[in-house]
Every structure is written in structure tokens, then in C-alpha cells.
Design an enzyme around this catalytic site. Structure first.
Site, PDB file in Angstrom:
ATOM      1  CD  GLU A 173      -3.051  -1.068   2.205  1.00 15.47           C
ATOM      2  OE1 GLU A 173      -2.975  -0.176   3.079  1.00 15.47           O
ATOM      3  OE2 GLU A 173      -3.944  -1.927   2.206  1.00 15.47           O
ATOM      4  CD  GLU A 292      -3.826  -5.875   3.271  1.00 17.47           C
ATOM      5  OE1 GLU A 292      -4.721  -5.192   3.843  1.00 17.47           O
ATOM      6  OE2 GLU A 292      -2.611  -5.623   3.349  1.00 17.47           O
TER       7      GLU A 292
END
Length: 498
Positions: A173, A292
Site C-alpha cells: 500500500e 487483502e
């Protein structure tokens, strides 16, 4: 009563079932590791400190792939802290989740645990506070046979054979302002390219995952992927996608339709990657690593700054209900229906933190409601994924407009047919499946995850309130299979073909 009709034909398929779709995440966050998978002194732990009850549930769940060590945690992690004698490892501050990290559990313990659960690692490297050299060194420690500084250190630590880790995430991320060492798209794209190049010099057989957007709602979604891949397209094999689906703040219909957003995100990422391929004149086609995803009441989380410095605190320990299980089932169905371009998927996380498995320190482990659709899909999705032509009633949602009440996927493995179906609606849904293109069906069964109360949960006191159960009424009439799906339910219909 409204009904749904499905048509299946073996001539029309998505592709083979990719076993890496049934992945999970073990992150050093909350109690996922400590008192989750690892608890020395627990009655069910071995001399290695690994909880055997959690190992058993992980195997039962059918987890094939596990991402480690994060998650946000990885962007401030020094991998060297987690290898070698545990007594010599330093205690550090984890800046991602404001936790005291003892490093009692690290790479070597993770790989030991992974062998017990019979799953494949997906290893993330720190491209936040560290970079190319440390990523290269970790590949050498994990994968090089011996005769060098880092491979010999692994051997000294009692691991003579290389771990042979194939899949590596190039950070986590990196677009997020919450990420330690976050980057602009240009900064990260260049770094990912150079890290990938160095890592492949050590081991050319790696499969590498570049960071896509941290979610679809971030303002740079799409443009981030395009810029990053302009830099590193030919050095990577996957682009990642992350998303969590919040039951709070909207209607139940909005929540039950969450898979619509996952589908939009997958198709958006694929379109962007293929656009870059066209610009570069590349015939290579990247896949998506949706590494995720889960249901999470994220809007109720106060953020990292709301946390106190603790070791293994109880944070984000979501309790899931039947509606959550139905959504998880529909997300799995979406992943199956895009398996031609989604090659890896990891439900986050495995234990305690927004997890299918819950544990108590010194106490039991139990299955949350979301455990069951995952376990059933991992067990029965085999062979080829068929394209399902479906006609179903629709339900109104504020967020997505009109959405089909039925989400469905189907797989065919030799003579075994499995149809996975979620009824998002509040009423029973009769379903008719046209099997004219398939051999005669027999040995029918219908298993459902449902309850009269869509808010029913499994708890330590009542760990088996919601479990898969046989459903009545499945029948075959010539080339038509019929069944009734309970309201707000995950279902699997199985048949043998002859």
C-alpha cells in the site's frame, strides 16, 4: 414467488481453478500472531510455540497461500530481527499499529508453521523505511543454496535447505498516506523496478507483485496503477488490489451487494494494466493479486493514533454474523468468476484480527461464520470454472443501483459439478439450473450457511451456532436441477455427472 434460472455448458468456461485464490494473511497486528498462531505455553502448543488447534483449523479451512509479515507492518520491519536465536532478537516499536514487537516470531517460525498447514508463502519486503539492498539480502537468505553471507547465516540458524519462496510483494500500500515511507507513483514505480531487478539477479524464478492502489475509493485509483506500471511492467507478474467491505453506515442491501464493488475494482485494474501493455507494445499480460480483502467495520476504527503502545493488543477483533458470511461467499464467487486474470487472493487476516478464526489466550479456538463459505469453496471449487448464464430478480441498493439477488459461480472437475450461490435477498429464492449441456446428474446435495437470524454469530460461549447444514428440497427433473436458497445465505449445490 420470484425465482432464478441458471444455464451451464461445459463449452463455456472462465478457466482452471487457481488454488492460490484461497489465500490468507498473517500480519504482526493485534493478536494475529501472538496468542493467535503462536502462543508458547498454550495447552495445544508444541515446543515450537505454534498452536496446533489453529493449525488444524487452518488446514480445515483449506488455506493454500499465506502472505507475511504484512500488511502495513512490513513498511517499518527489519527482517533480520526475526531470524536466529529468539533470545538474541531485539524488541522494537512497530509504527504501523503502535505495538511492542518482541520478534519472538519471525521468518523461520513462519516457515515452520507454513509447513504444518501445507501452504505456500507470499513474502512482502519493506520498501518503506528500507529498500533494494535489504530486499535483495532477504531473497539471498531465503532462497540461495549456500556459500554466501546471508545463505550461510540461514544454514547457521539450522535451516540447511533454501526455503524456495517464489512469490514476493514489492512493499505494501505504498500509495497510502498512512504507510510508513509512502511514495508517489513515480517514486514507487522506479523503486519497484530496481528492487525487482536486484531480486531477480539473486533468483530469476521469482514471481513479483507490484503495489496497486490500497483501495478503489482513494483519489489516485487507476492513475496510480498506470504510472507505476509504466515504470516496472516488464519486471513484475502481478499488480495488487486491496479492499474491505463495511457493514456499517449503509443499508443491509448495500452491504450484501459488496461484491459488485470488488468486480468493478478487478475490471478497472485489469483494464489499466492492459492499457499500459498496449502503450508499451508488450504481449505480456499481468494478473491481479487481490491480496487483502474481507468484511471489516472499518468506519468504527479510530485509526492508528487512537492506539496505545502494547504487545499483542485486542484490536479490530470483528465478530461476524450470517450476513457477513454471505458477503464473504459472494466475494469468493467474484474471485472465481475472474480467475482468468486474478491469480492470487488473500483474505485478511487469519486469526483474531478481522479473521475467520478466533482464539483466547490459554483457551479455545473457534470458527467464525465467515470461516464456512471459505472452507466450502476451497474444498469443492476444483477443475474448471464454468461461465454461468443467470437470470435472477434484482434488489434496489442506494450504492450500486439494482443488483441481482443471486451471486453464483460453478466448477466442473471430471464428473463432479459444484454450484456456489449466495441469496442476497430477504426471502427464499427458488433456483432452477439448466444442465442440458452436461451428462445426467445424480447424487445431489445442497449445503447452506444460514440462520433464521441474519445477525447470528459464533462466539466463545456458543461456537457452533452457525454451521453448514444440509438443506431439503434439492431435486433433479430430467435436465433441470432445482433447489430453494434460504434468505441471506451461502450455498453449495453438488452433483455427480454420468
Amino acid at each position: 414467488m420470484e425465482s432464478a434460472k441458471l444455464t451451464l455448458d461445459p463449452a463455456f468456461e472462465v478457466g482452471p481453478v487457481e488454488r492460490r485464490l484461497f489465500g490468507s494473511l498473517v500480519e504482526h497486528m493485534g493478536r494475529c500472531v501472538y496468542t493467535g498462531v503462536f502462543e508458547p505455553g498454550h495447552p495445544r502448543a508444541g515446543d515450537d510455540g505454534l498452536r496446533r488447534d489453529v493449525i488444524e483449523l487452518t488446514r480445515e479451512m483449506g488455506v493454500t497461500t499465506v502472505r507475511y509479515p504484512g500488511g502495513n507492518f512490513v513498511s517499518n520491519y527489519e527482517w533480520e530481527d526475526g531470524v536466529g536465536p529468539a533470545s538474541e532478537r531485539p524488541t522494537r516499536l512497530d509504527l504501523a499499529w503502535r505495538q511492542i514487537e518482541t520478534n519472538a516470531f519471525g521468518l523461520d517460525e513462519f516457515m515452520t508453521w507454513l509447513r504444518e498447514v501445507d501452504a505456500e508463502p507470499v513474502m512482502a519486503v519493506n520498501l518503506g523505511t528500507r529498500g533494494i539492498g535489504e530486499a535483495r539480502d532477504l531473497v539471498e537468505y531465503a532462497n540461495f543454496p549456500g556459500g554466501t553471507r546471508w545463505s550461510d547465516l540461514r544454514i547457521k540458524h539450522g535451516v540447511p535447505e533454501p526455503y524456495g519462496i517464489r512469490v514476493w510483494c514489492l512493499g505494501n500500500e505504498m500509495d497510502g498516506p498512512w504507510q510508513i515511507g509512502g511514495k508517489t507513483a513515480d517514486e514507487y514505480g522506479r523503486l519497484a523496478f530496481e528492487a525487482a531487478k536486484a531480486m531477480r539477479r539473486v533468483d530469476p524464478d521469482l514471481e513479483l507483485v507490484a503495489c496497486g492502489s490500497s483501495n478503489m475509493r482513494i483519489p489516485t485509483f487507476g492513475s496510480w496503477e498506470a504510472t507505476v506500471l509504466e515504470h516496472c511492467y516488464d519486471q513484475v507478474d502481478y499488480i495488487s488490489a486491496h479492499s474491505y467491505y463495511d457493514p456499517v453506515g449503509g443499508s443491509r442491501a448495500d452491504f450484501l451487494a459488496s461484491a459488485v464493488e470488488m468486480e468493478q475494482q478487478i475490471e478497472g485494474v485489469i483494464a489499466t494494466a492492459d492499457h499500459v501493455a498496449a502503450r508499451l507494445g508488450s504481449r505480456k499480460r499481468l494478473k491481479v493479486s487481490f491480496d487483502e480483502w474481507n468484511v471489516w467495520s472499518q468506519s468504527l476504527f479510530g485509526g492508528e493514533s487512537s492506539l496505545d503502545w502494547e504487545h499483542a493488543p485486542r484490536i479490530i477483533e470483528e465478530e461476524y454474523d450470517v450476513a457477513g458470511a454471505a458477503v464473504v461467499g459472494s466475494l469468493l464467487i467474484t474471485l472465481l468468476n475472474h480467475a482468468d486474470r486474478v491469480g492470487i487472493a488473500c483474505q485478511a487476516q487469519l486469526a483474531n484480527v478481522i479473521a475467520p478464526v478466533r482464539t483466547e489466550p490459554g483457551g479455545p479456538a473457534w470458527r467464525q461464520t465467515i470461516f464456512h463459505p471459505f472452507a466450502l469453496t476451497a474444498a469443492h471449487a476444483r477443475g474448471r470454472i464454468l461461465r454461468v448464464q443467470a437470470t435472477a430478480p434484482v434488489m434496489p441498493t442506494e450504492r450500486y443501483g439494482e443488483v441481482p439477488v443471486l451471486a453464483t459461480a460453478a466448477t466442473l472437475d471430471d464428473d463432479r459439478l459444484a454450484v456456489f450461490a449466495v441469496n442476497r435477498g430477504e426471502r427464499p429464492l427458488p433456483v432452477e439450473i439448466d444442465l442440458r449441456g452436461l451428462p445426467q446428474a445424480s447424487d445431489l446435495s445442497h449445503v447452506t450457511v444460514a440462520d433464521d437470524d441474519a445477525g447470528a454469530r459464533n462466539t466463545e460461549r456458543e461456537p457452533r451456532r452457525v454451521e453448514p447444514r444440509p438443506a431439503d428440497g434439492v431435486a433433479i427433473d430430467g435436465d433441470r436441477l432445482t433447489a430453494v436458497l434460504p434468505p441471506v445465505s451461502f450455498n453449495i449445490l453438488k452433483a455427480r455427472l454420468s
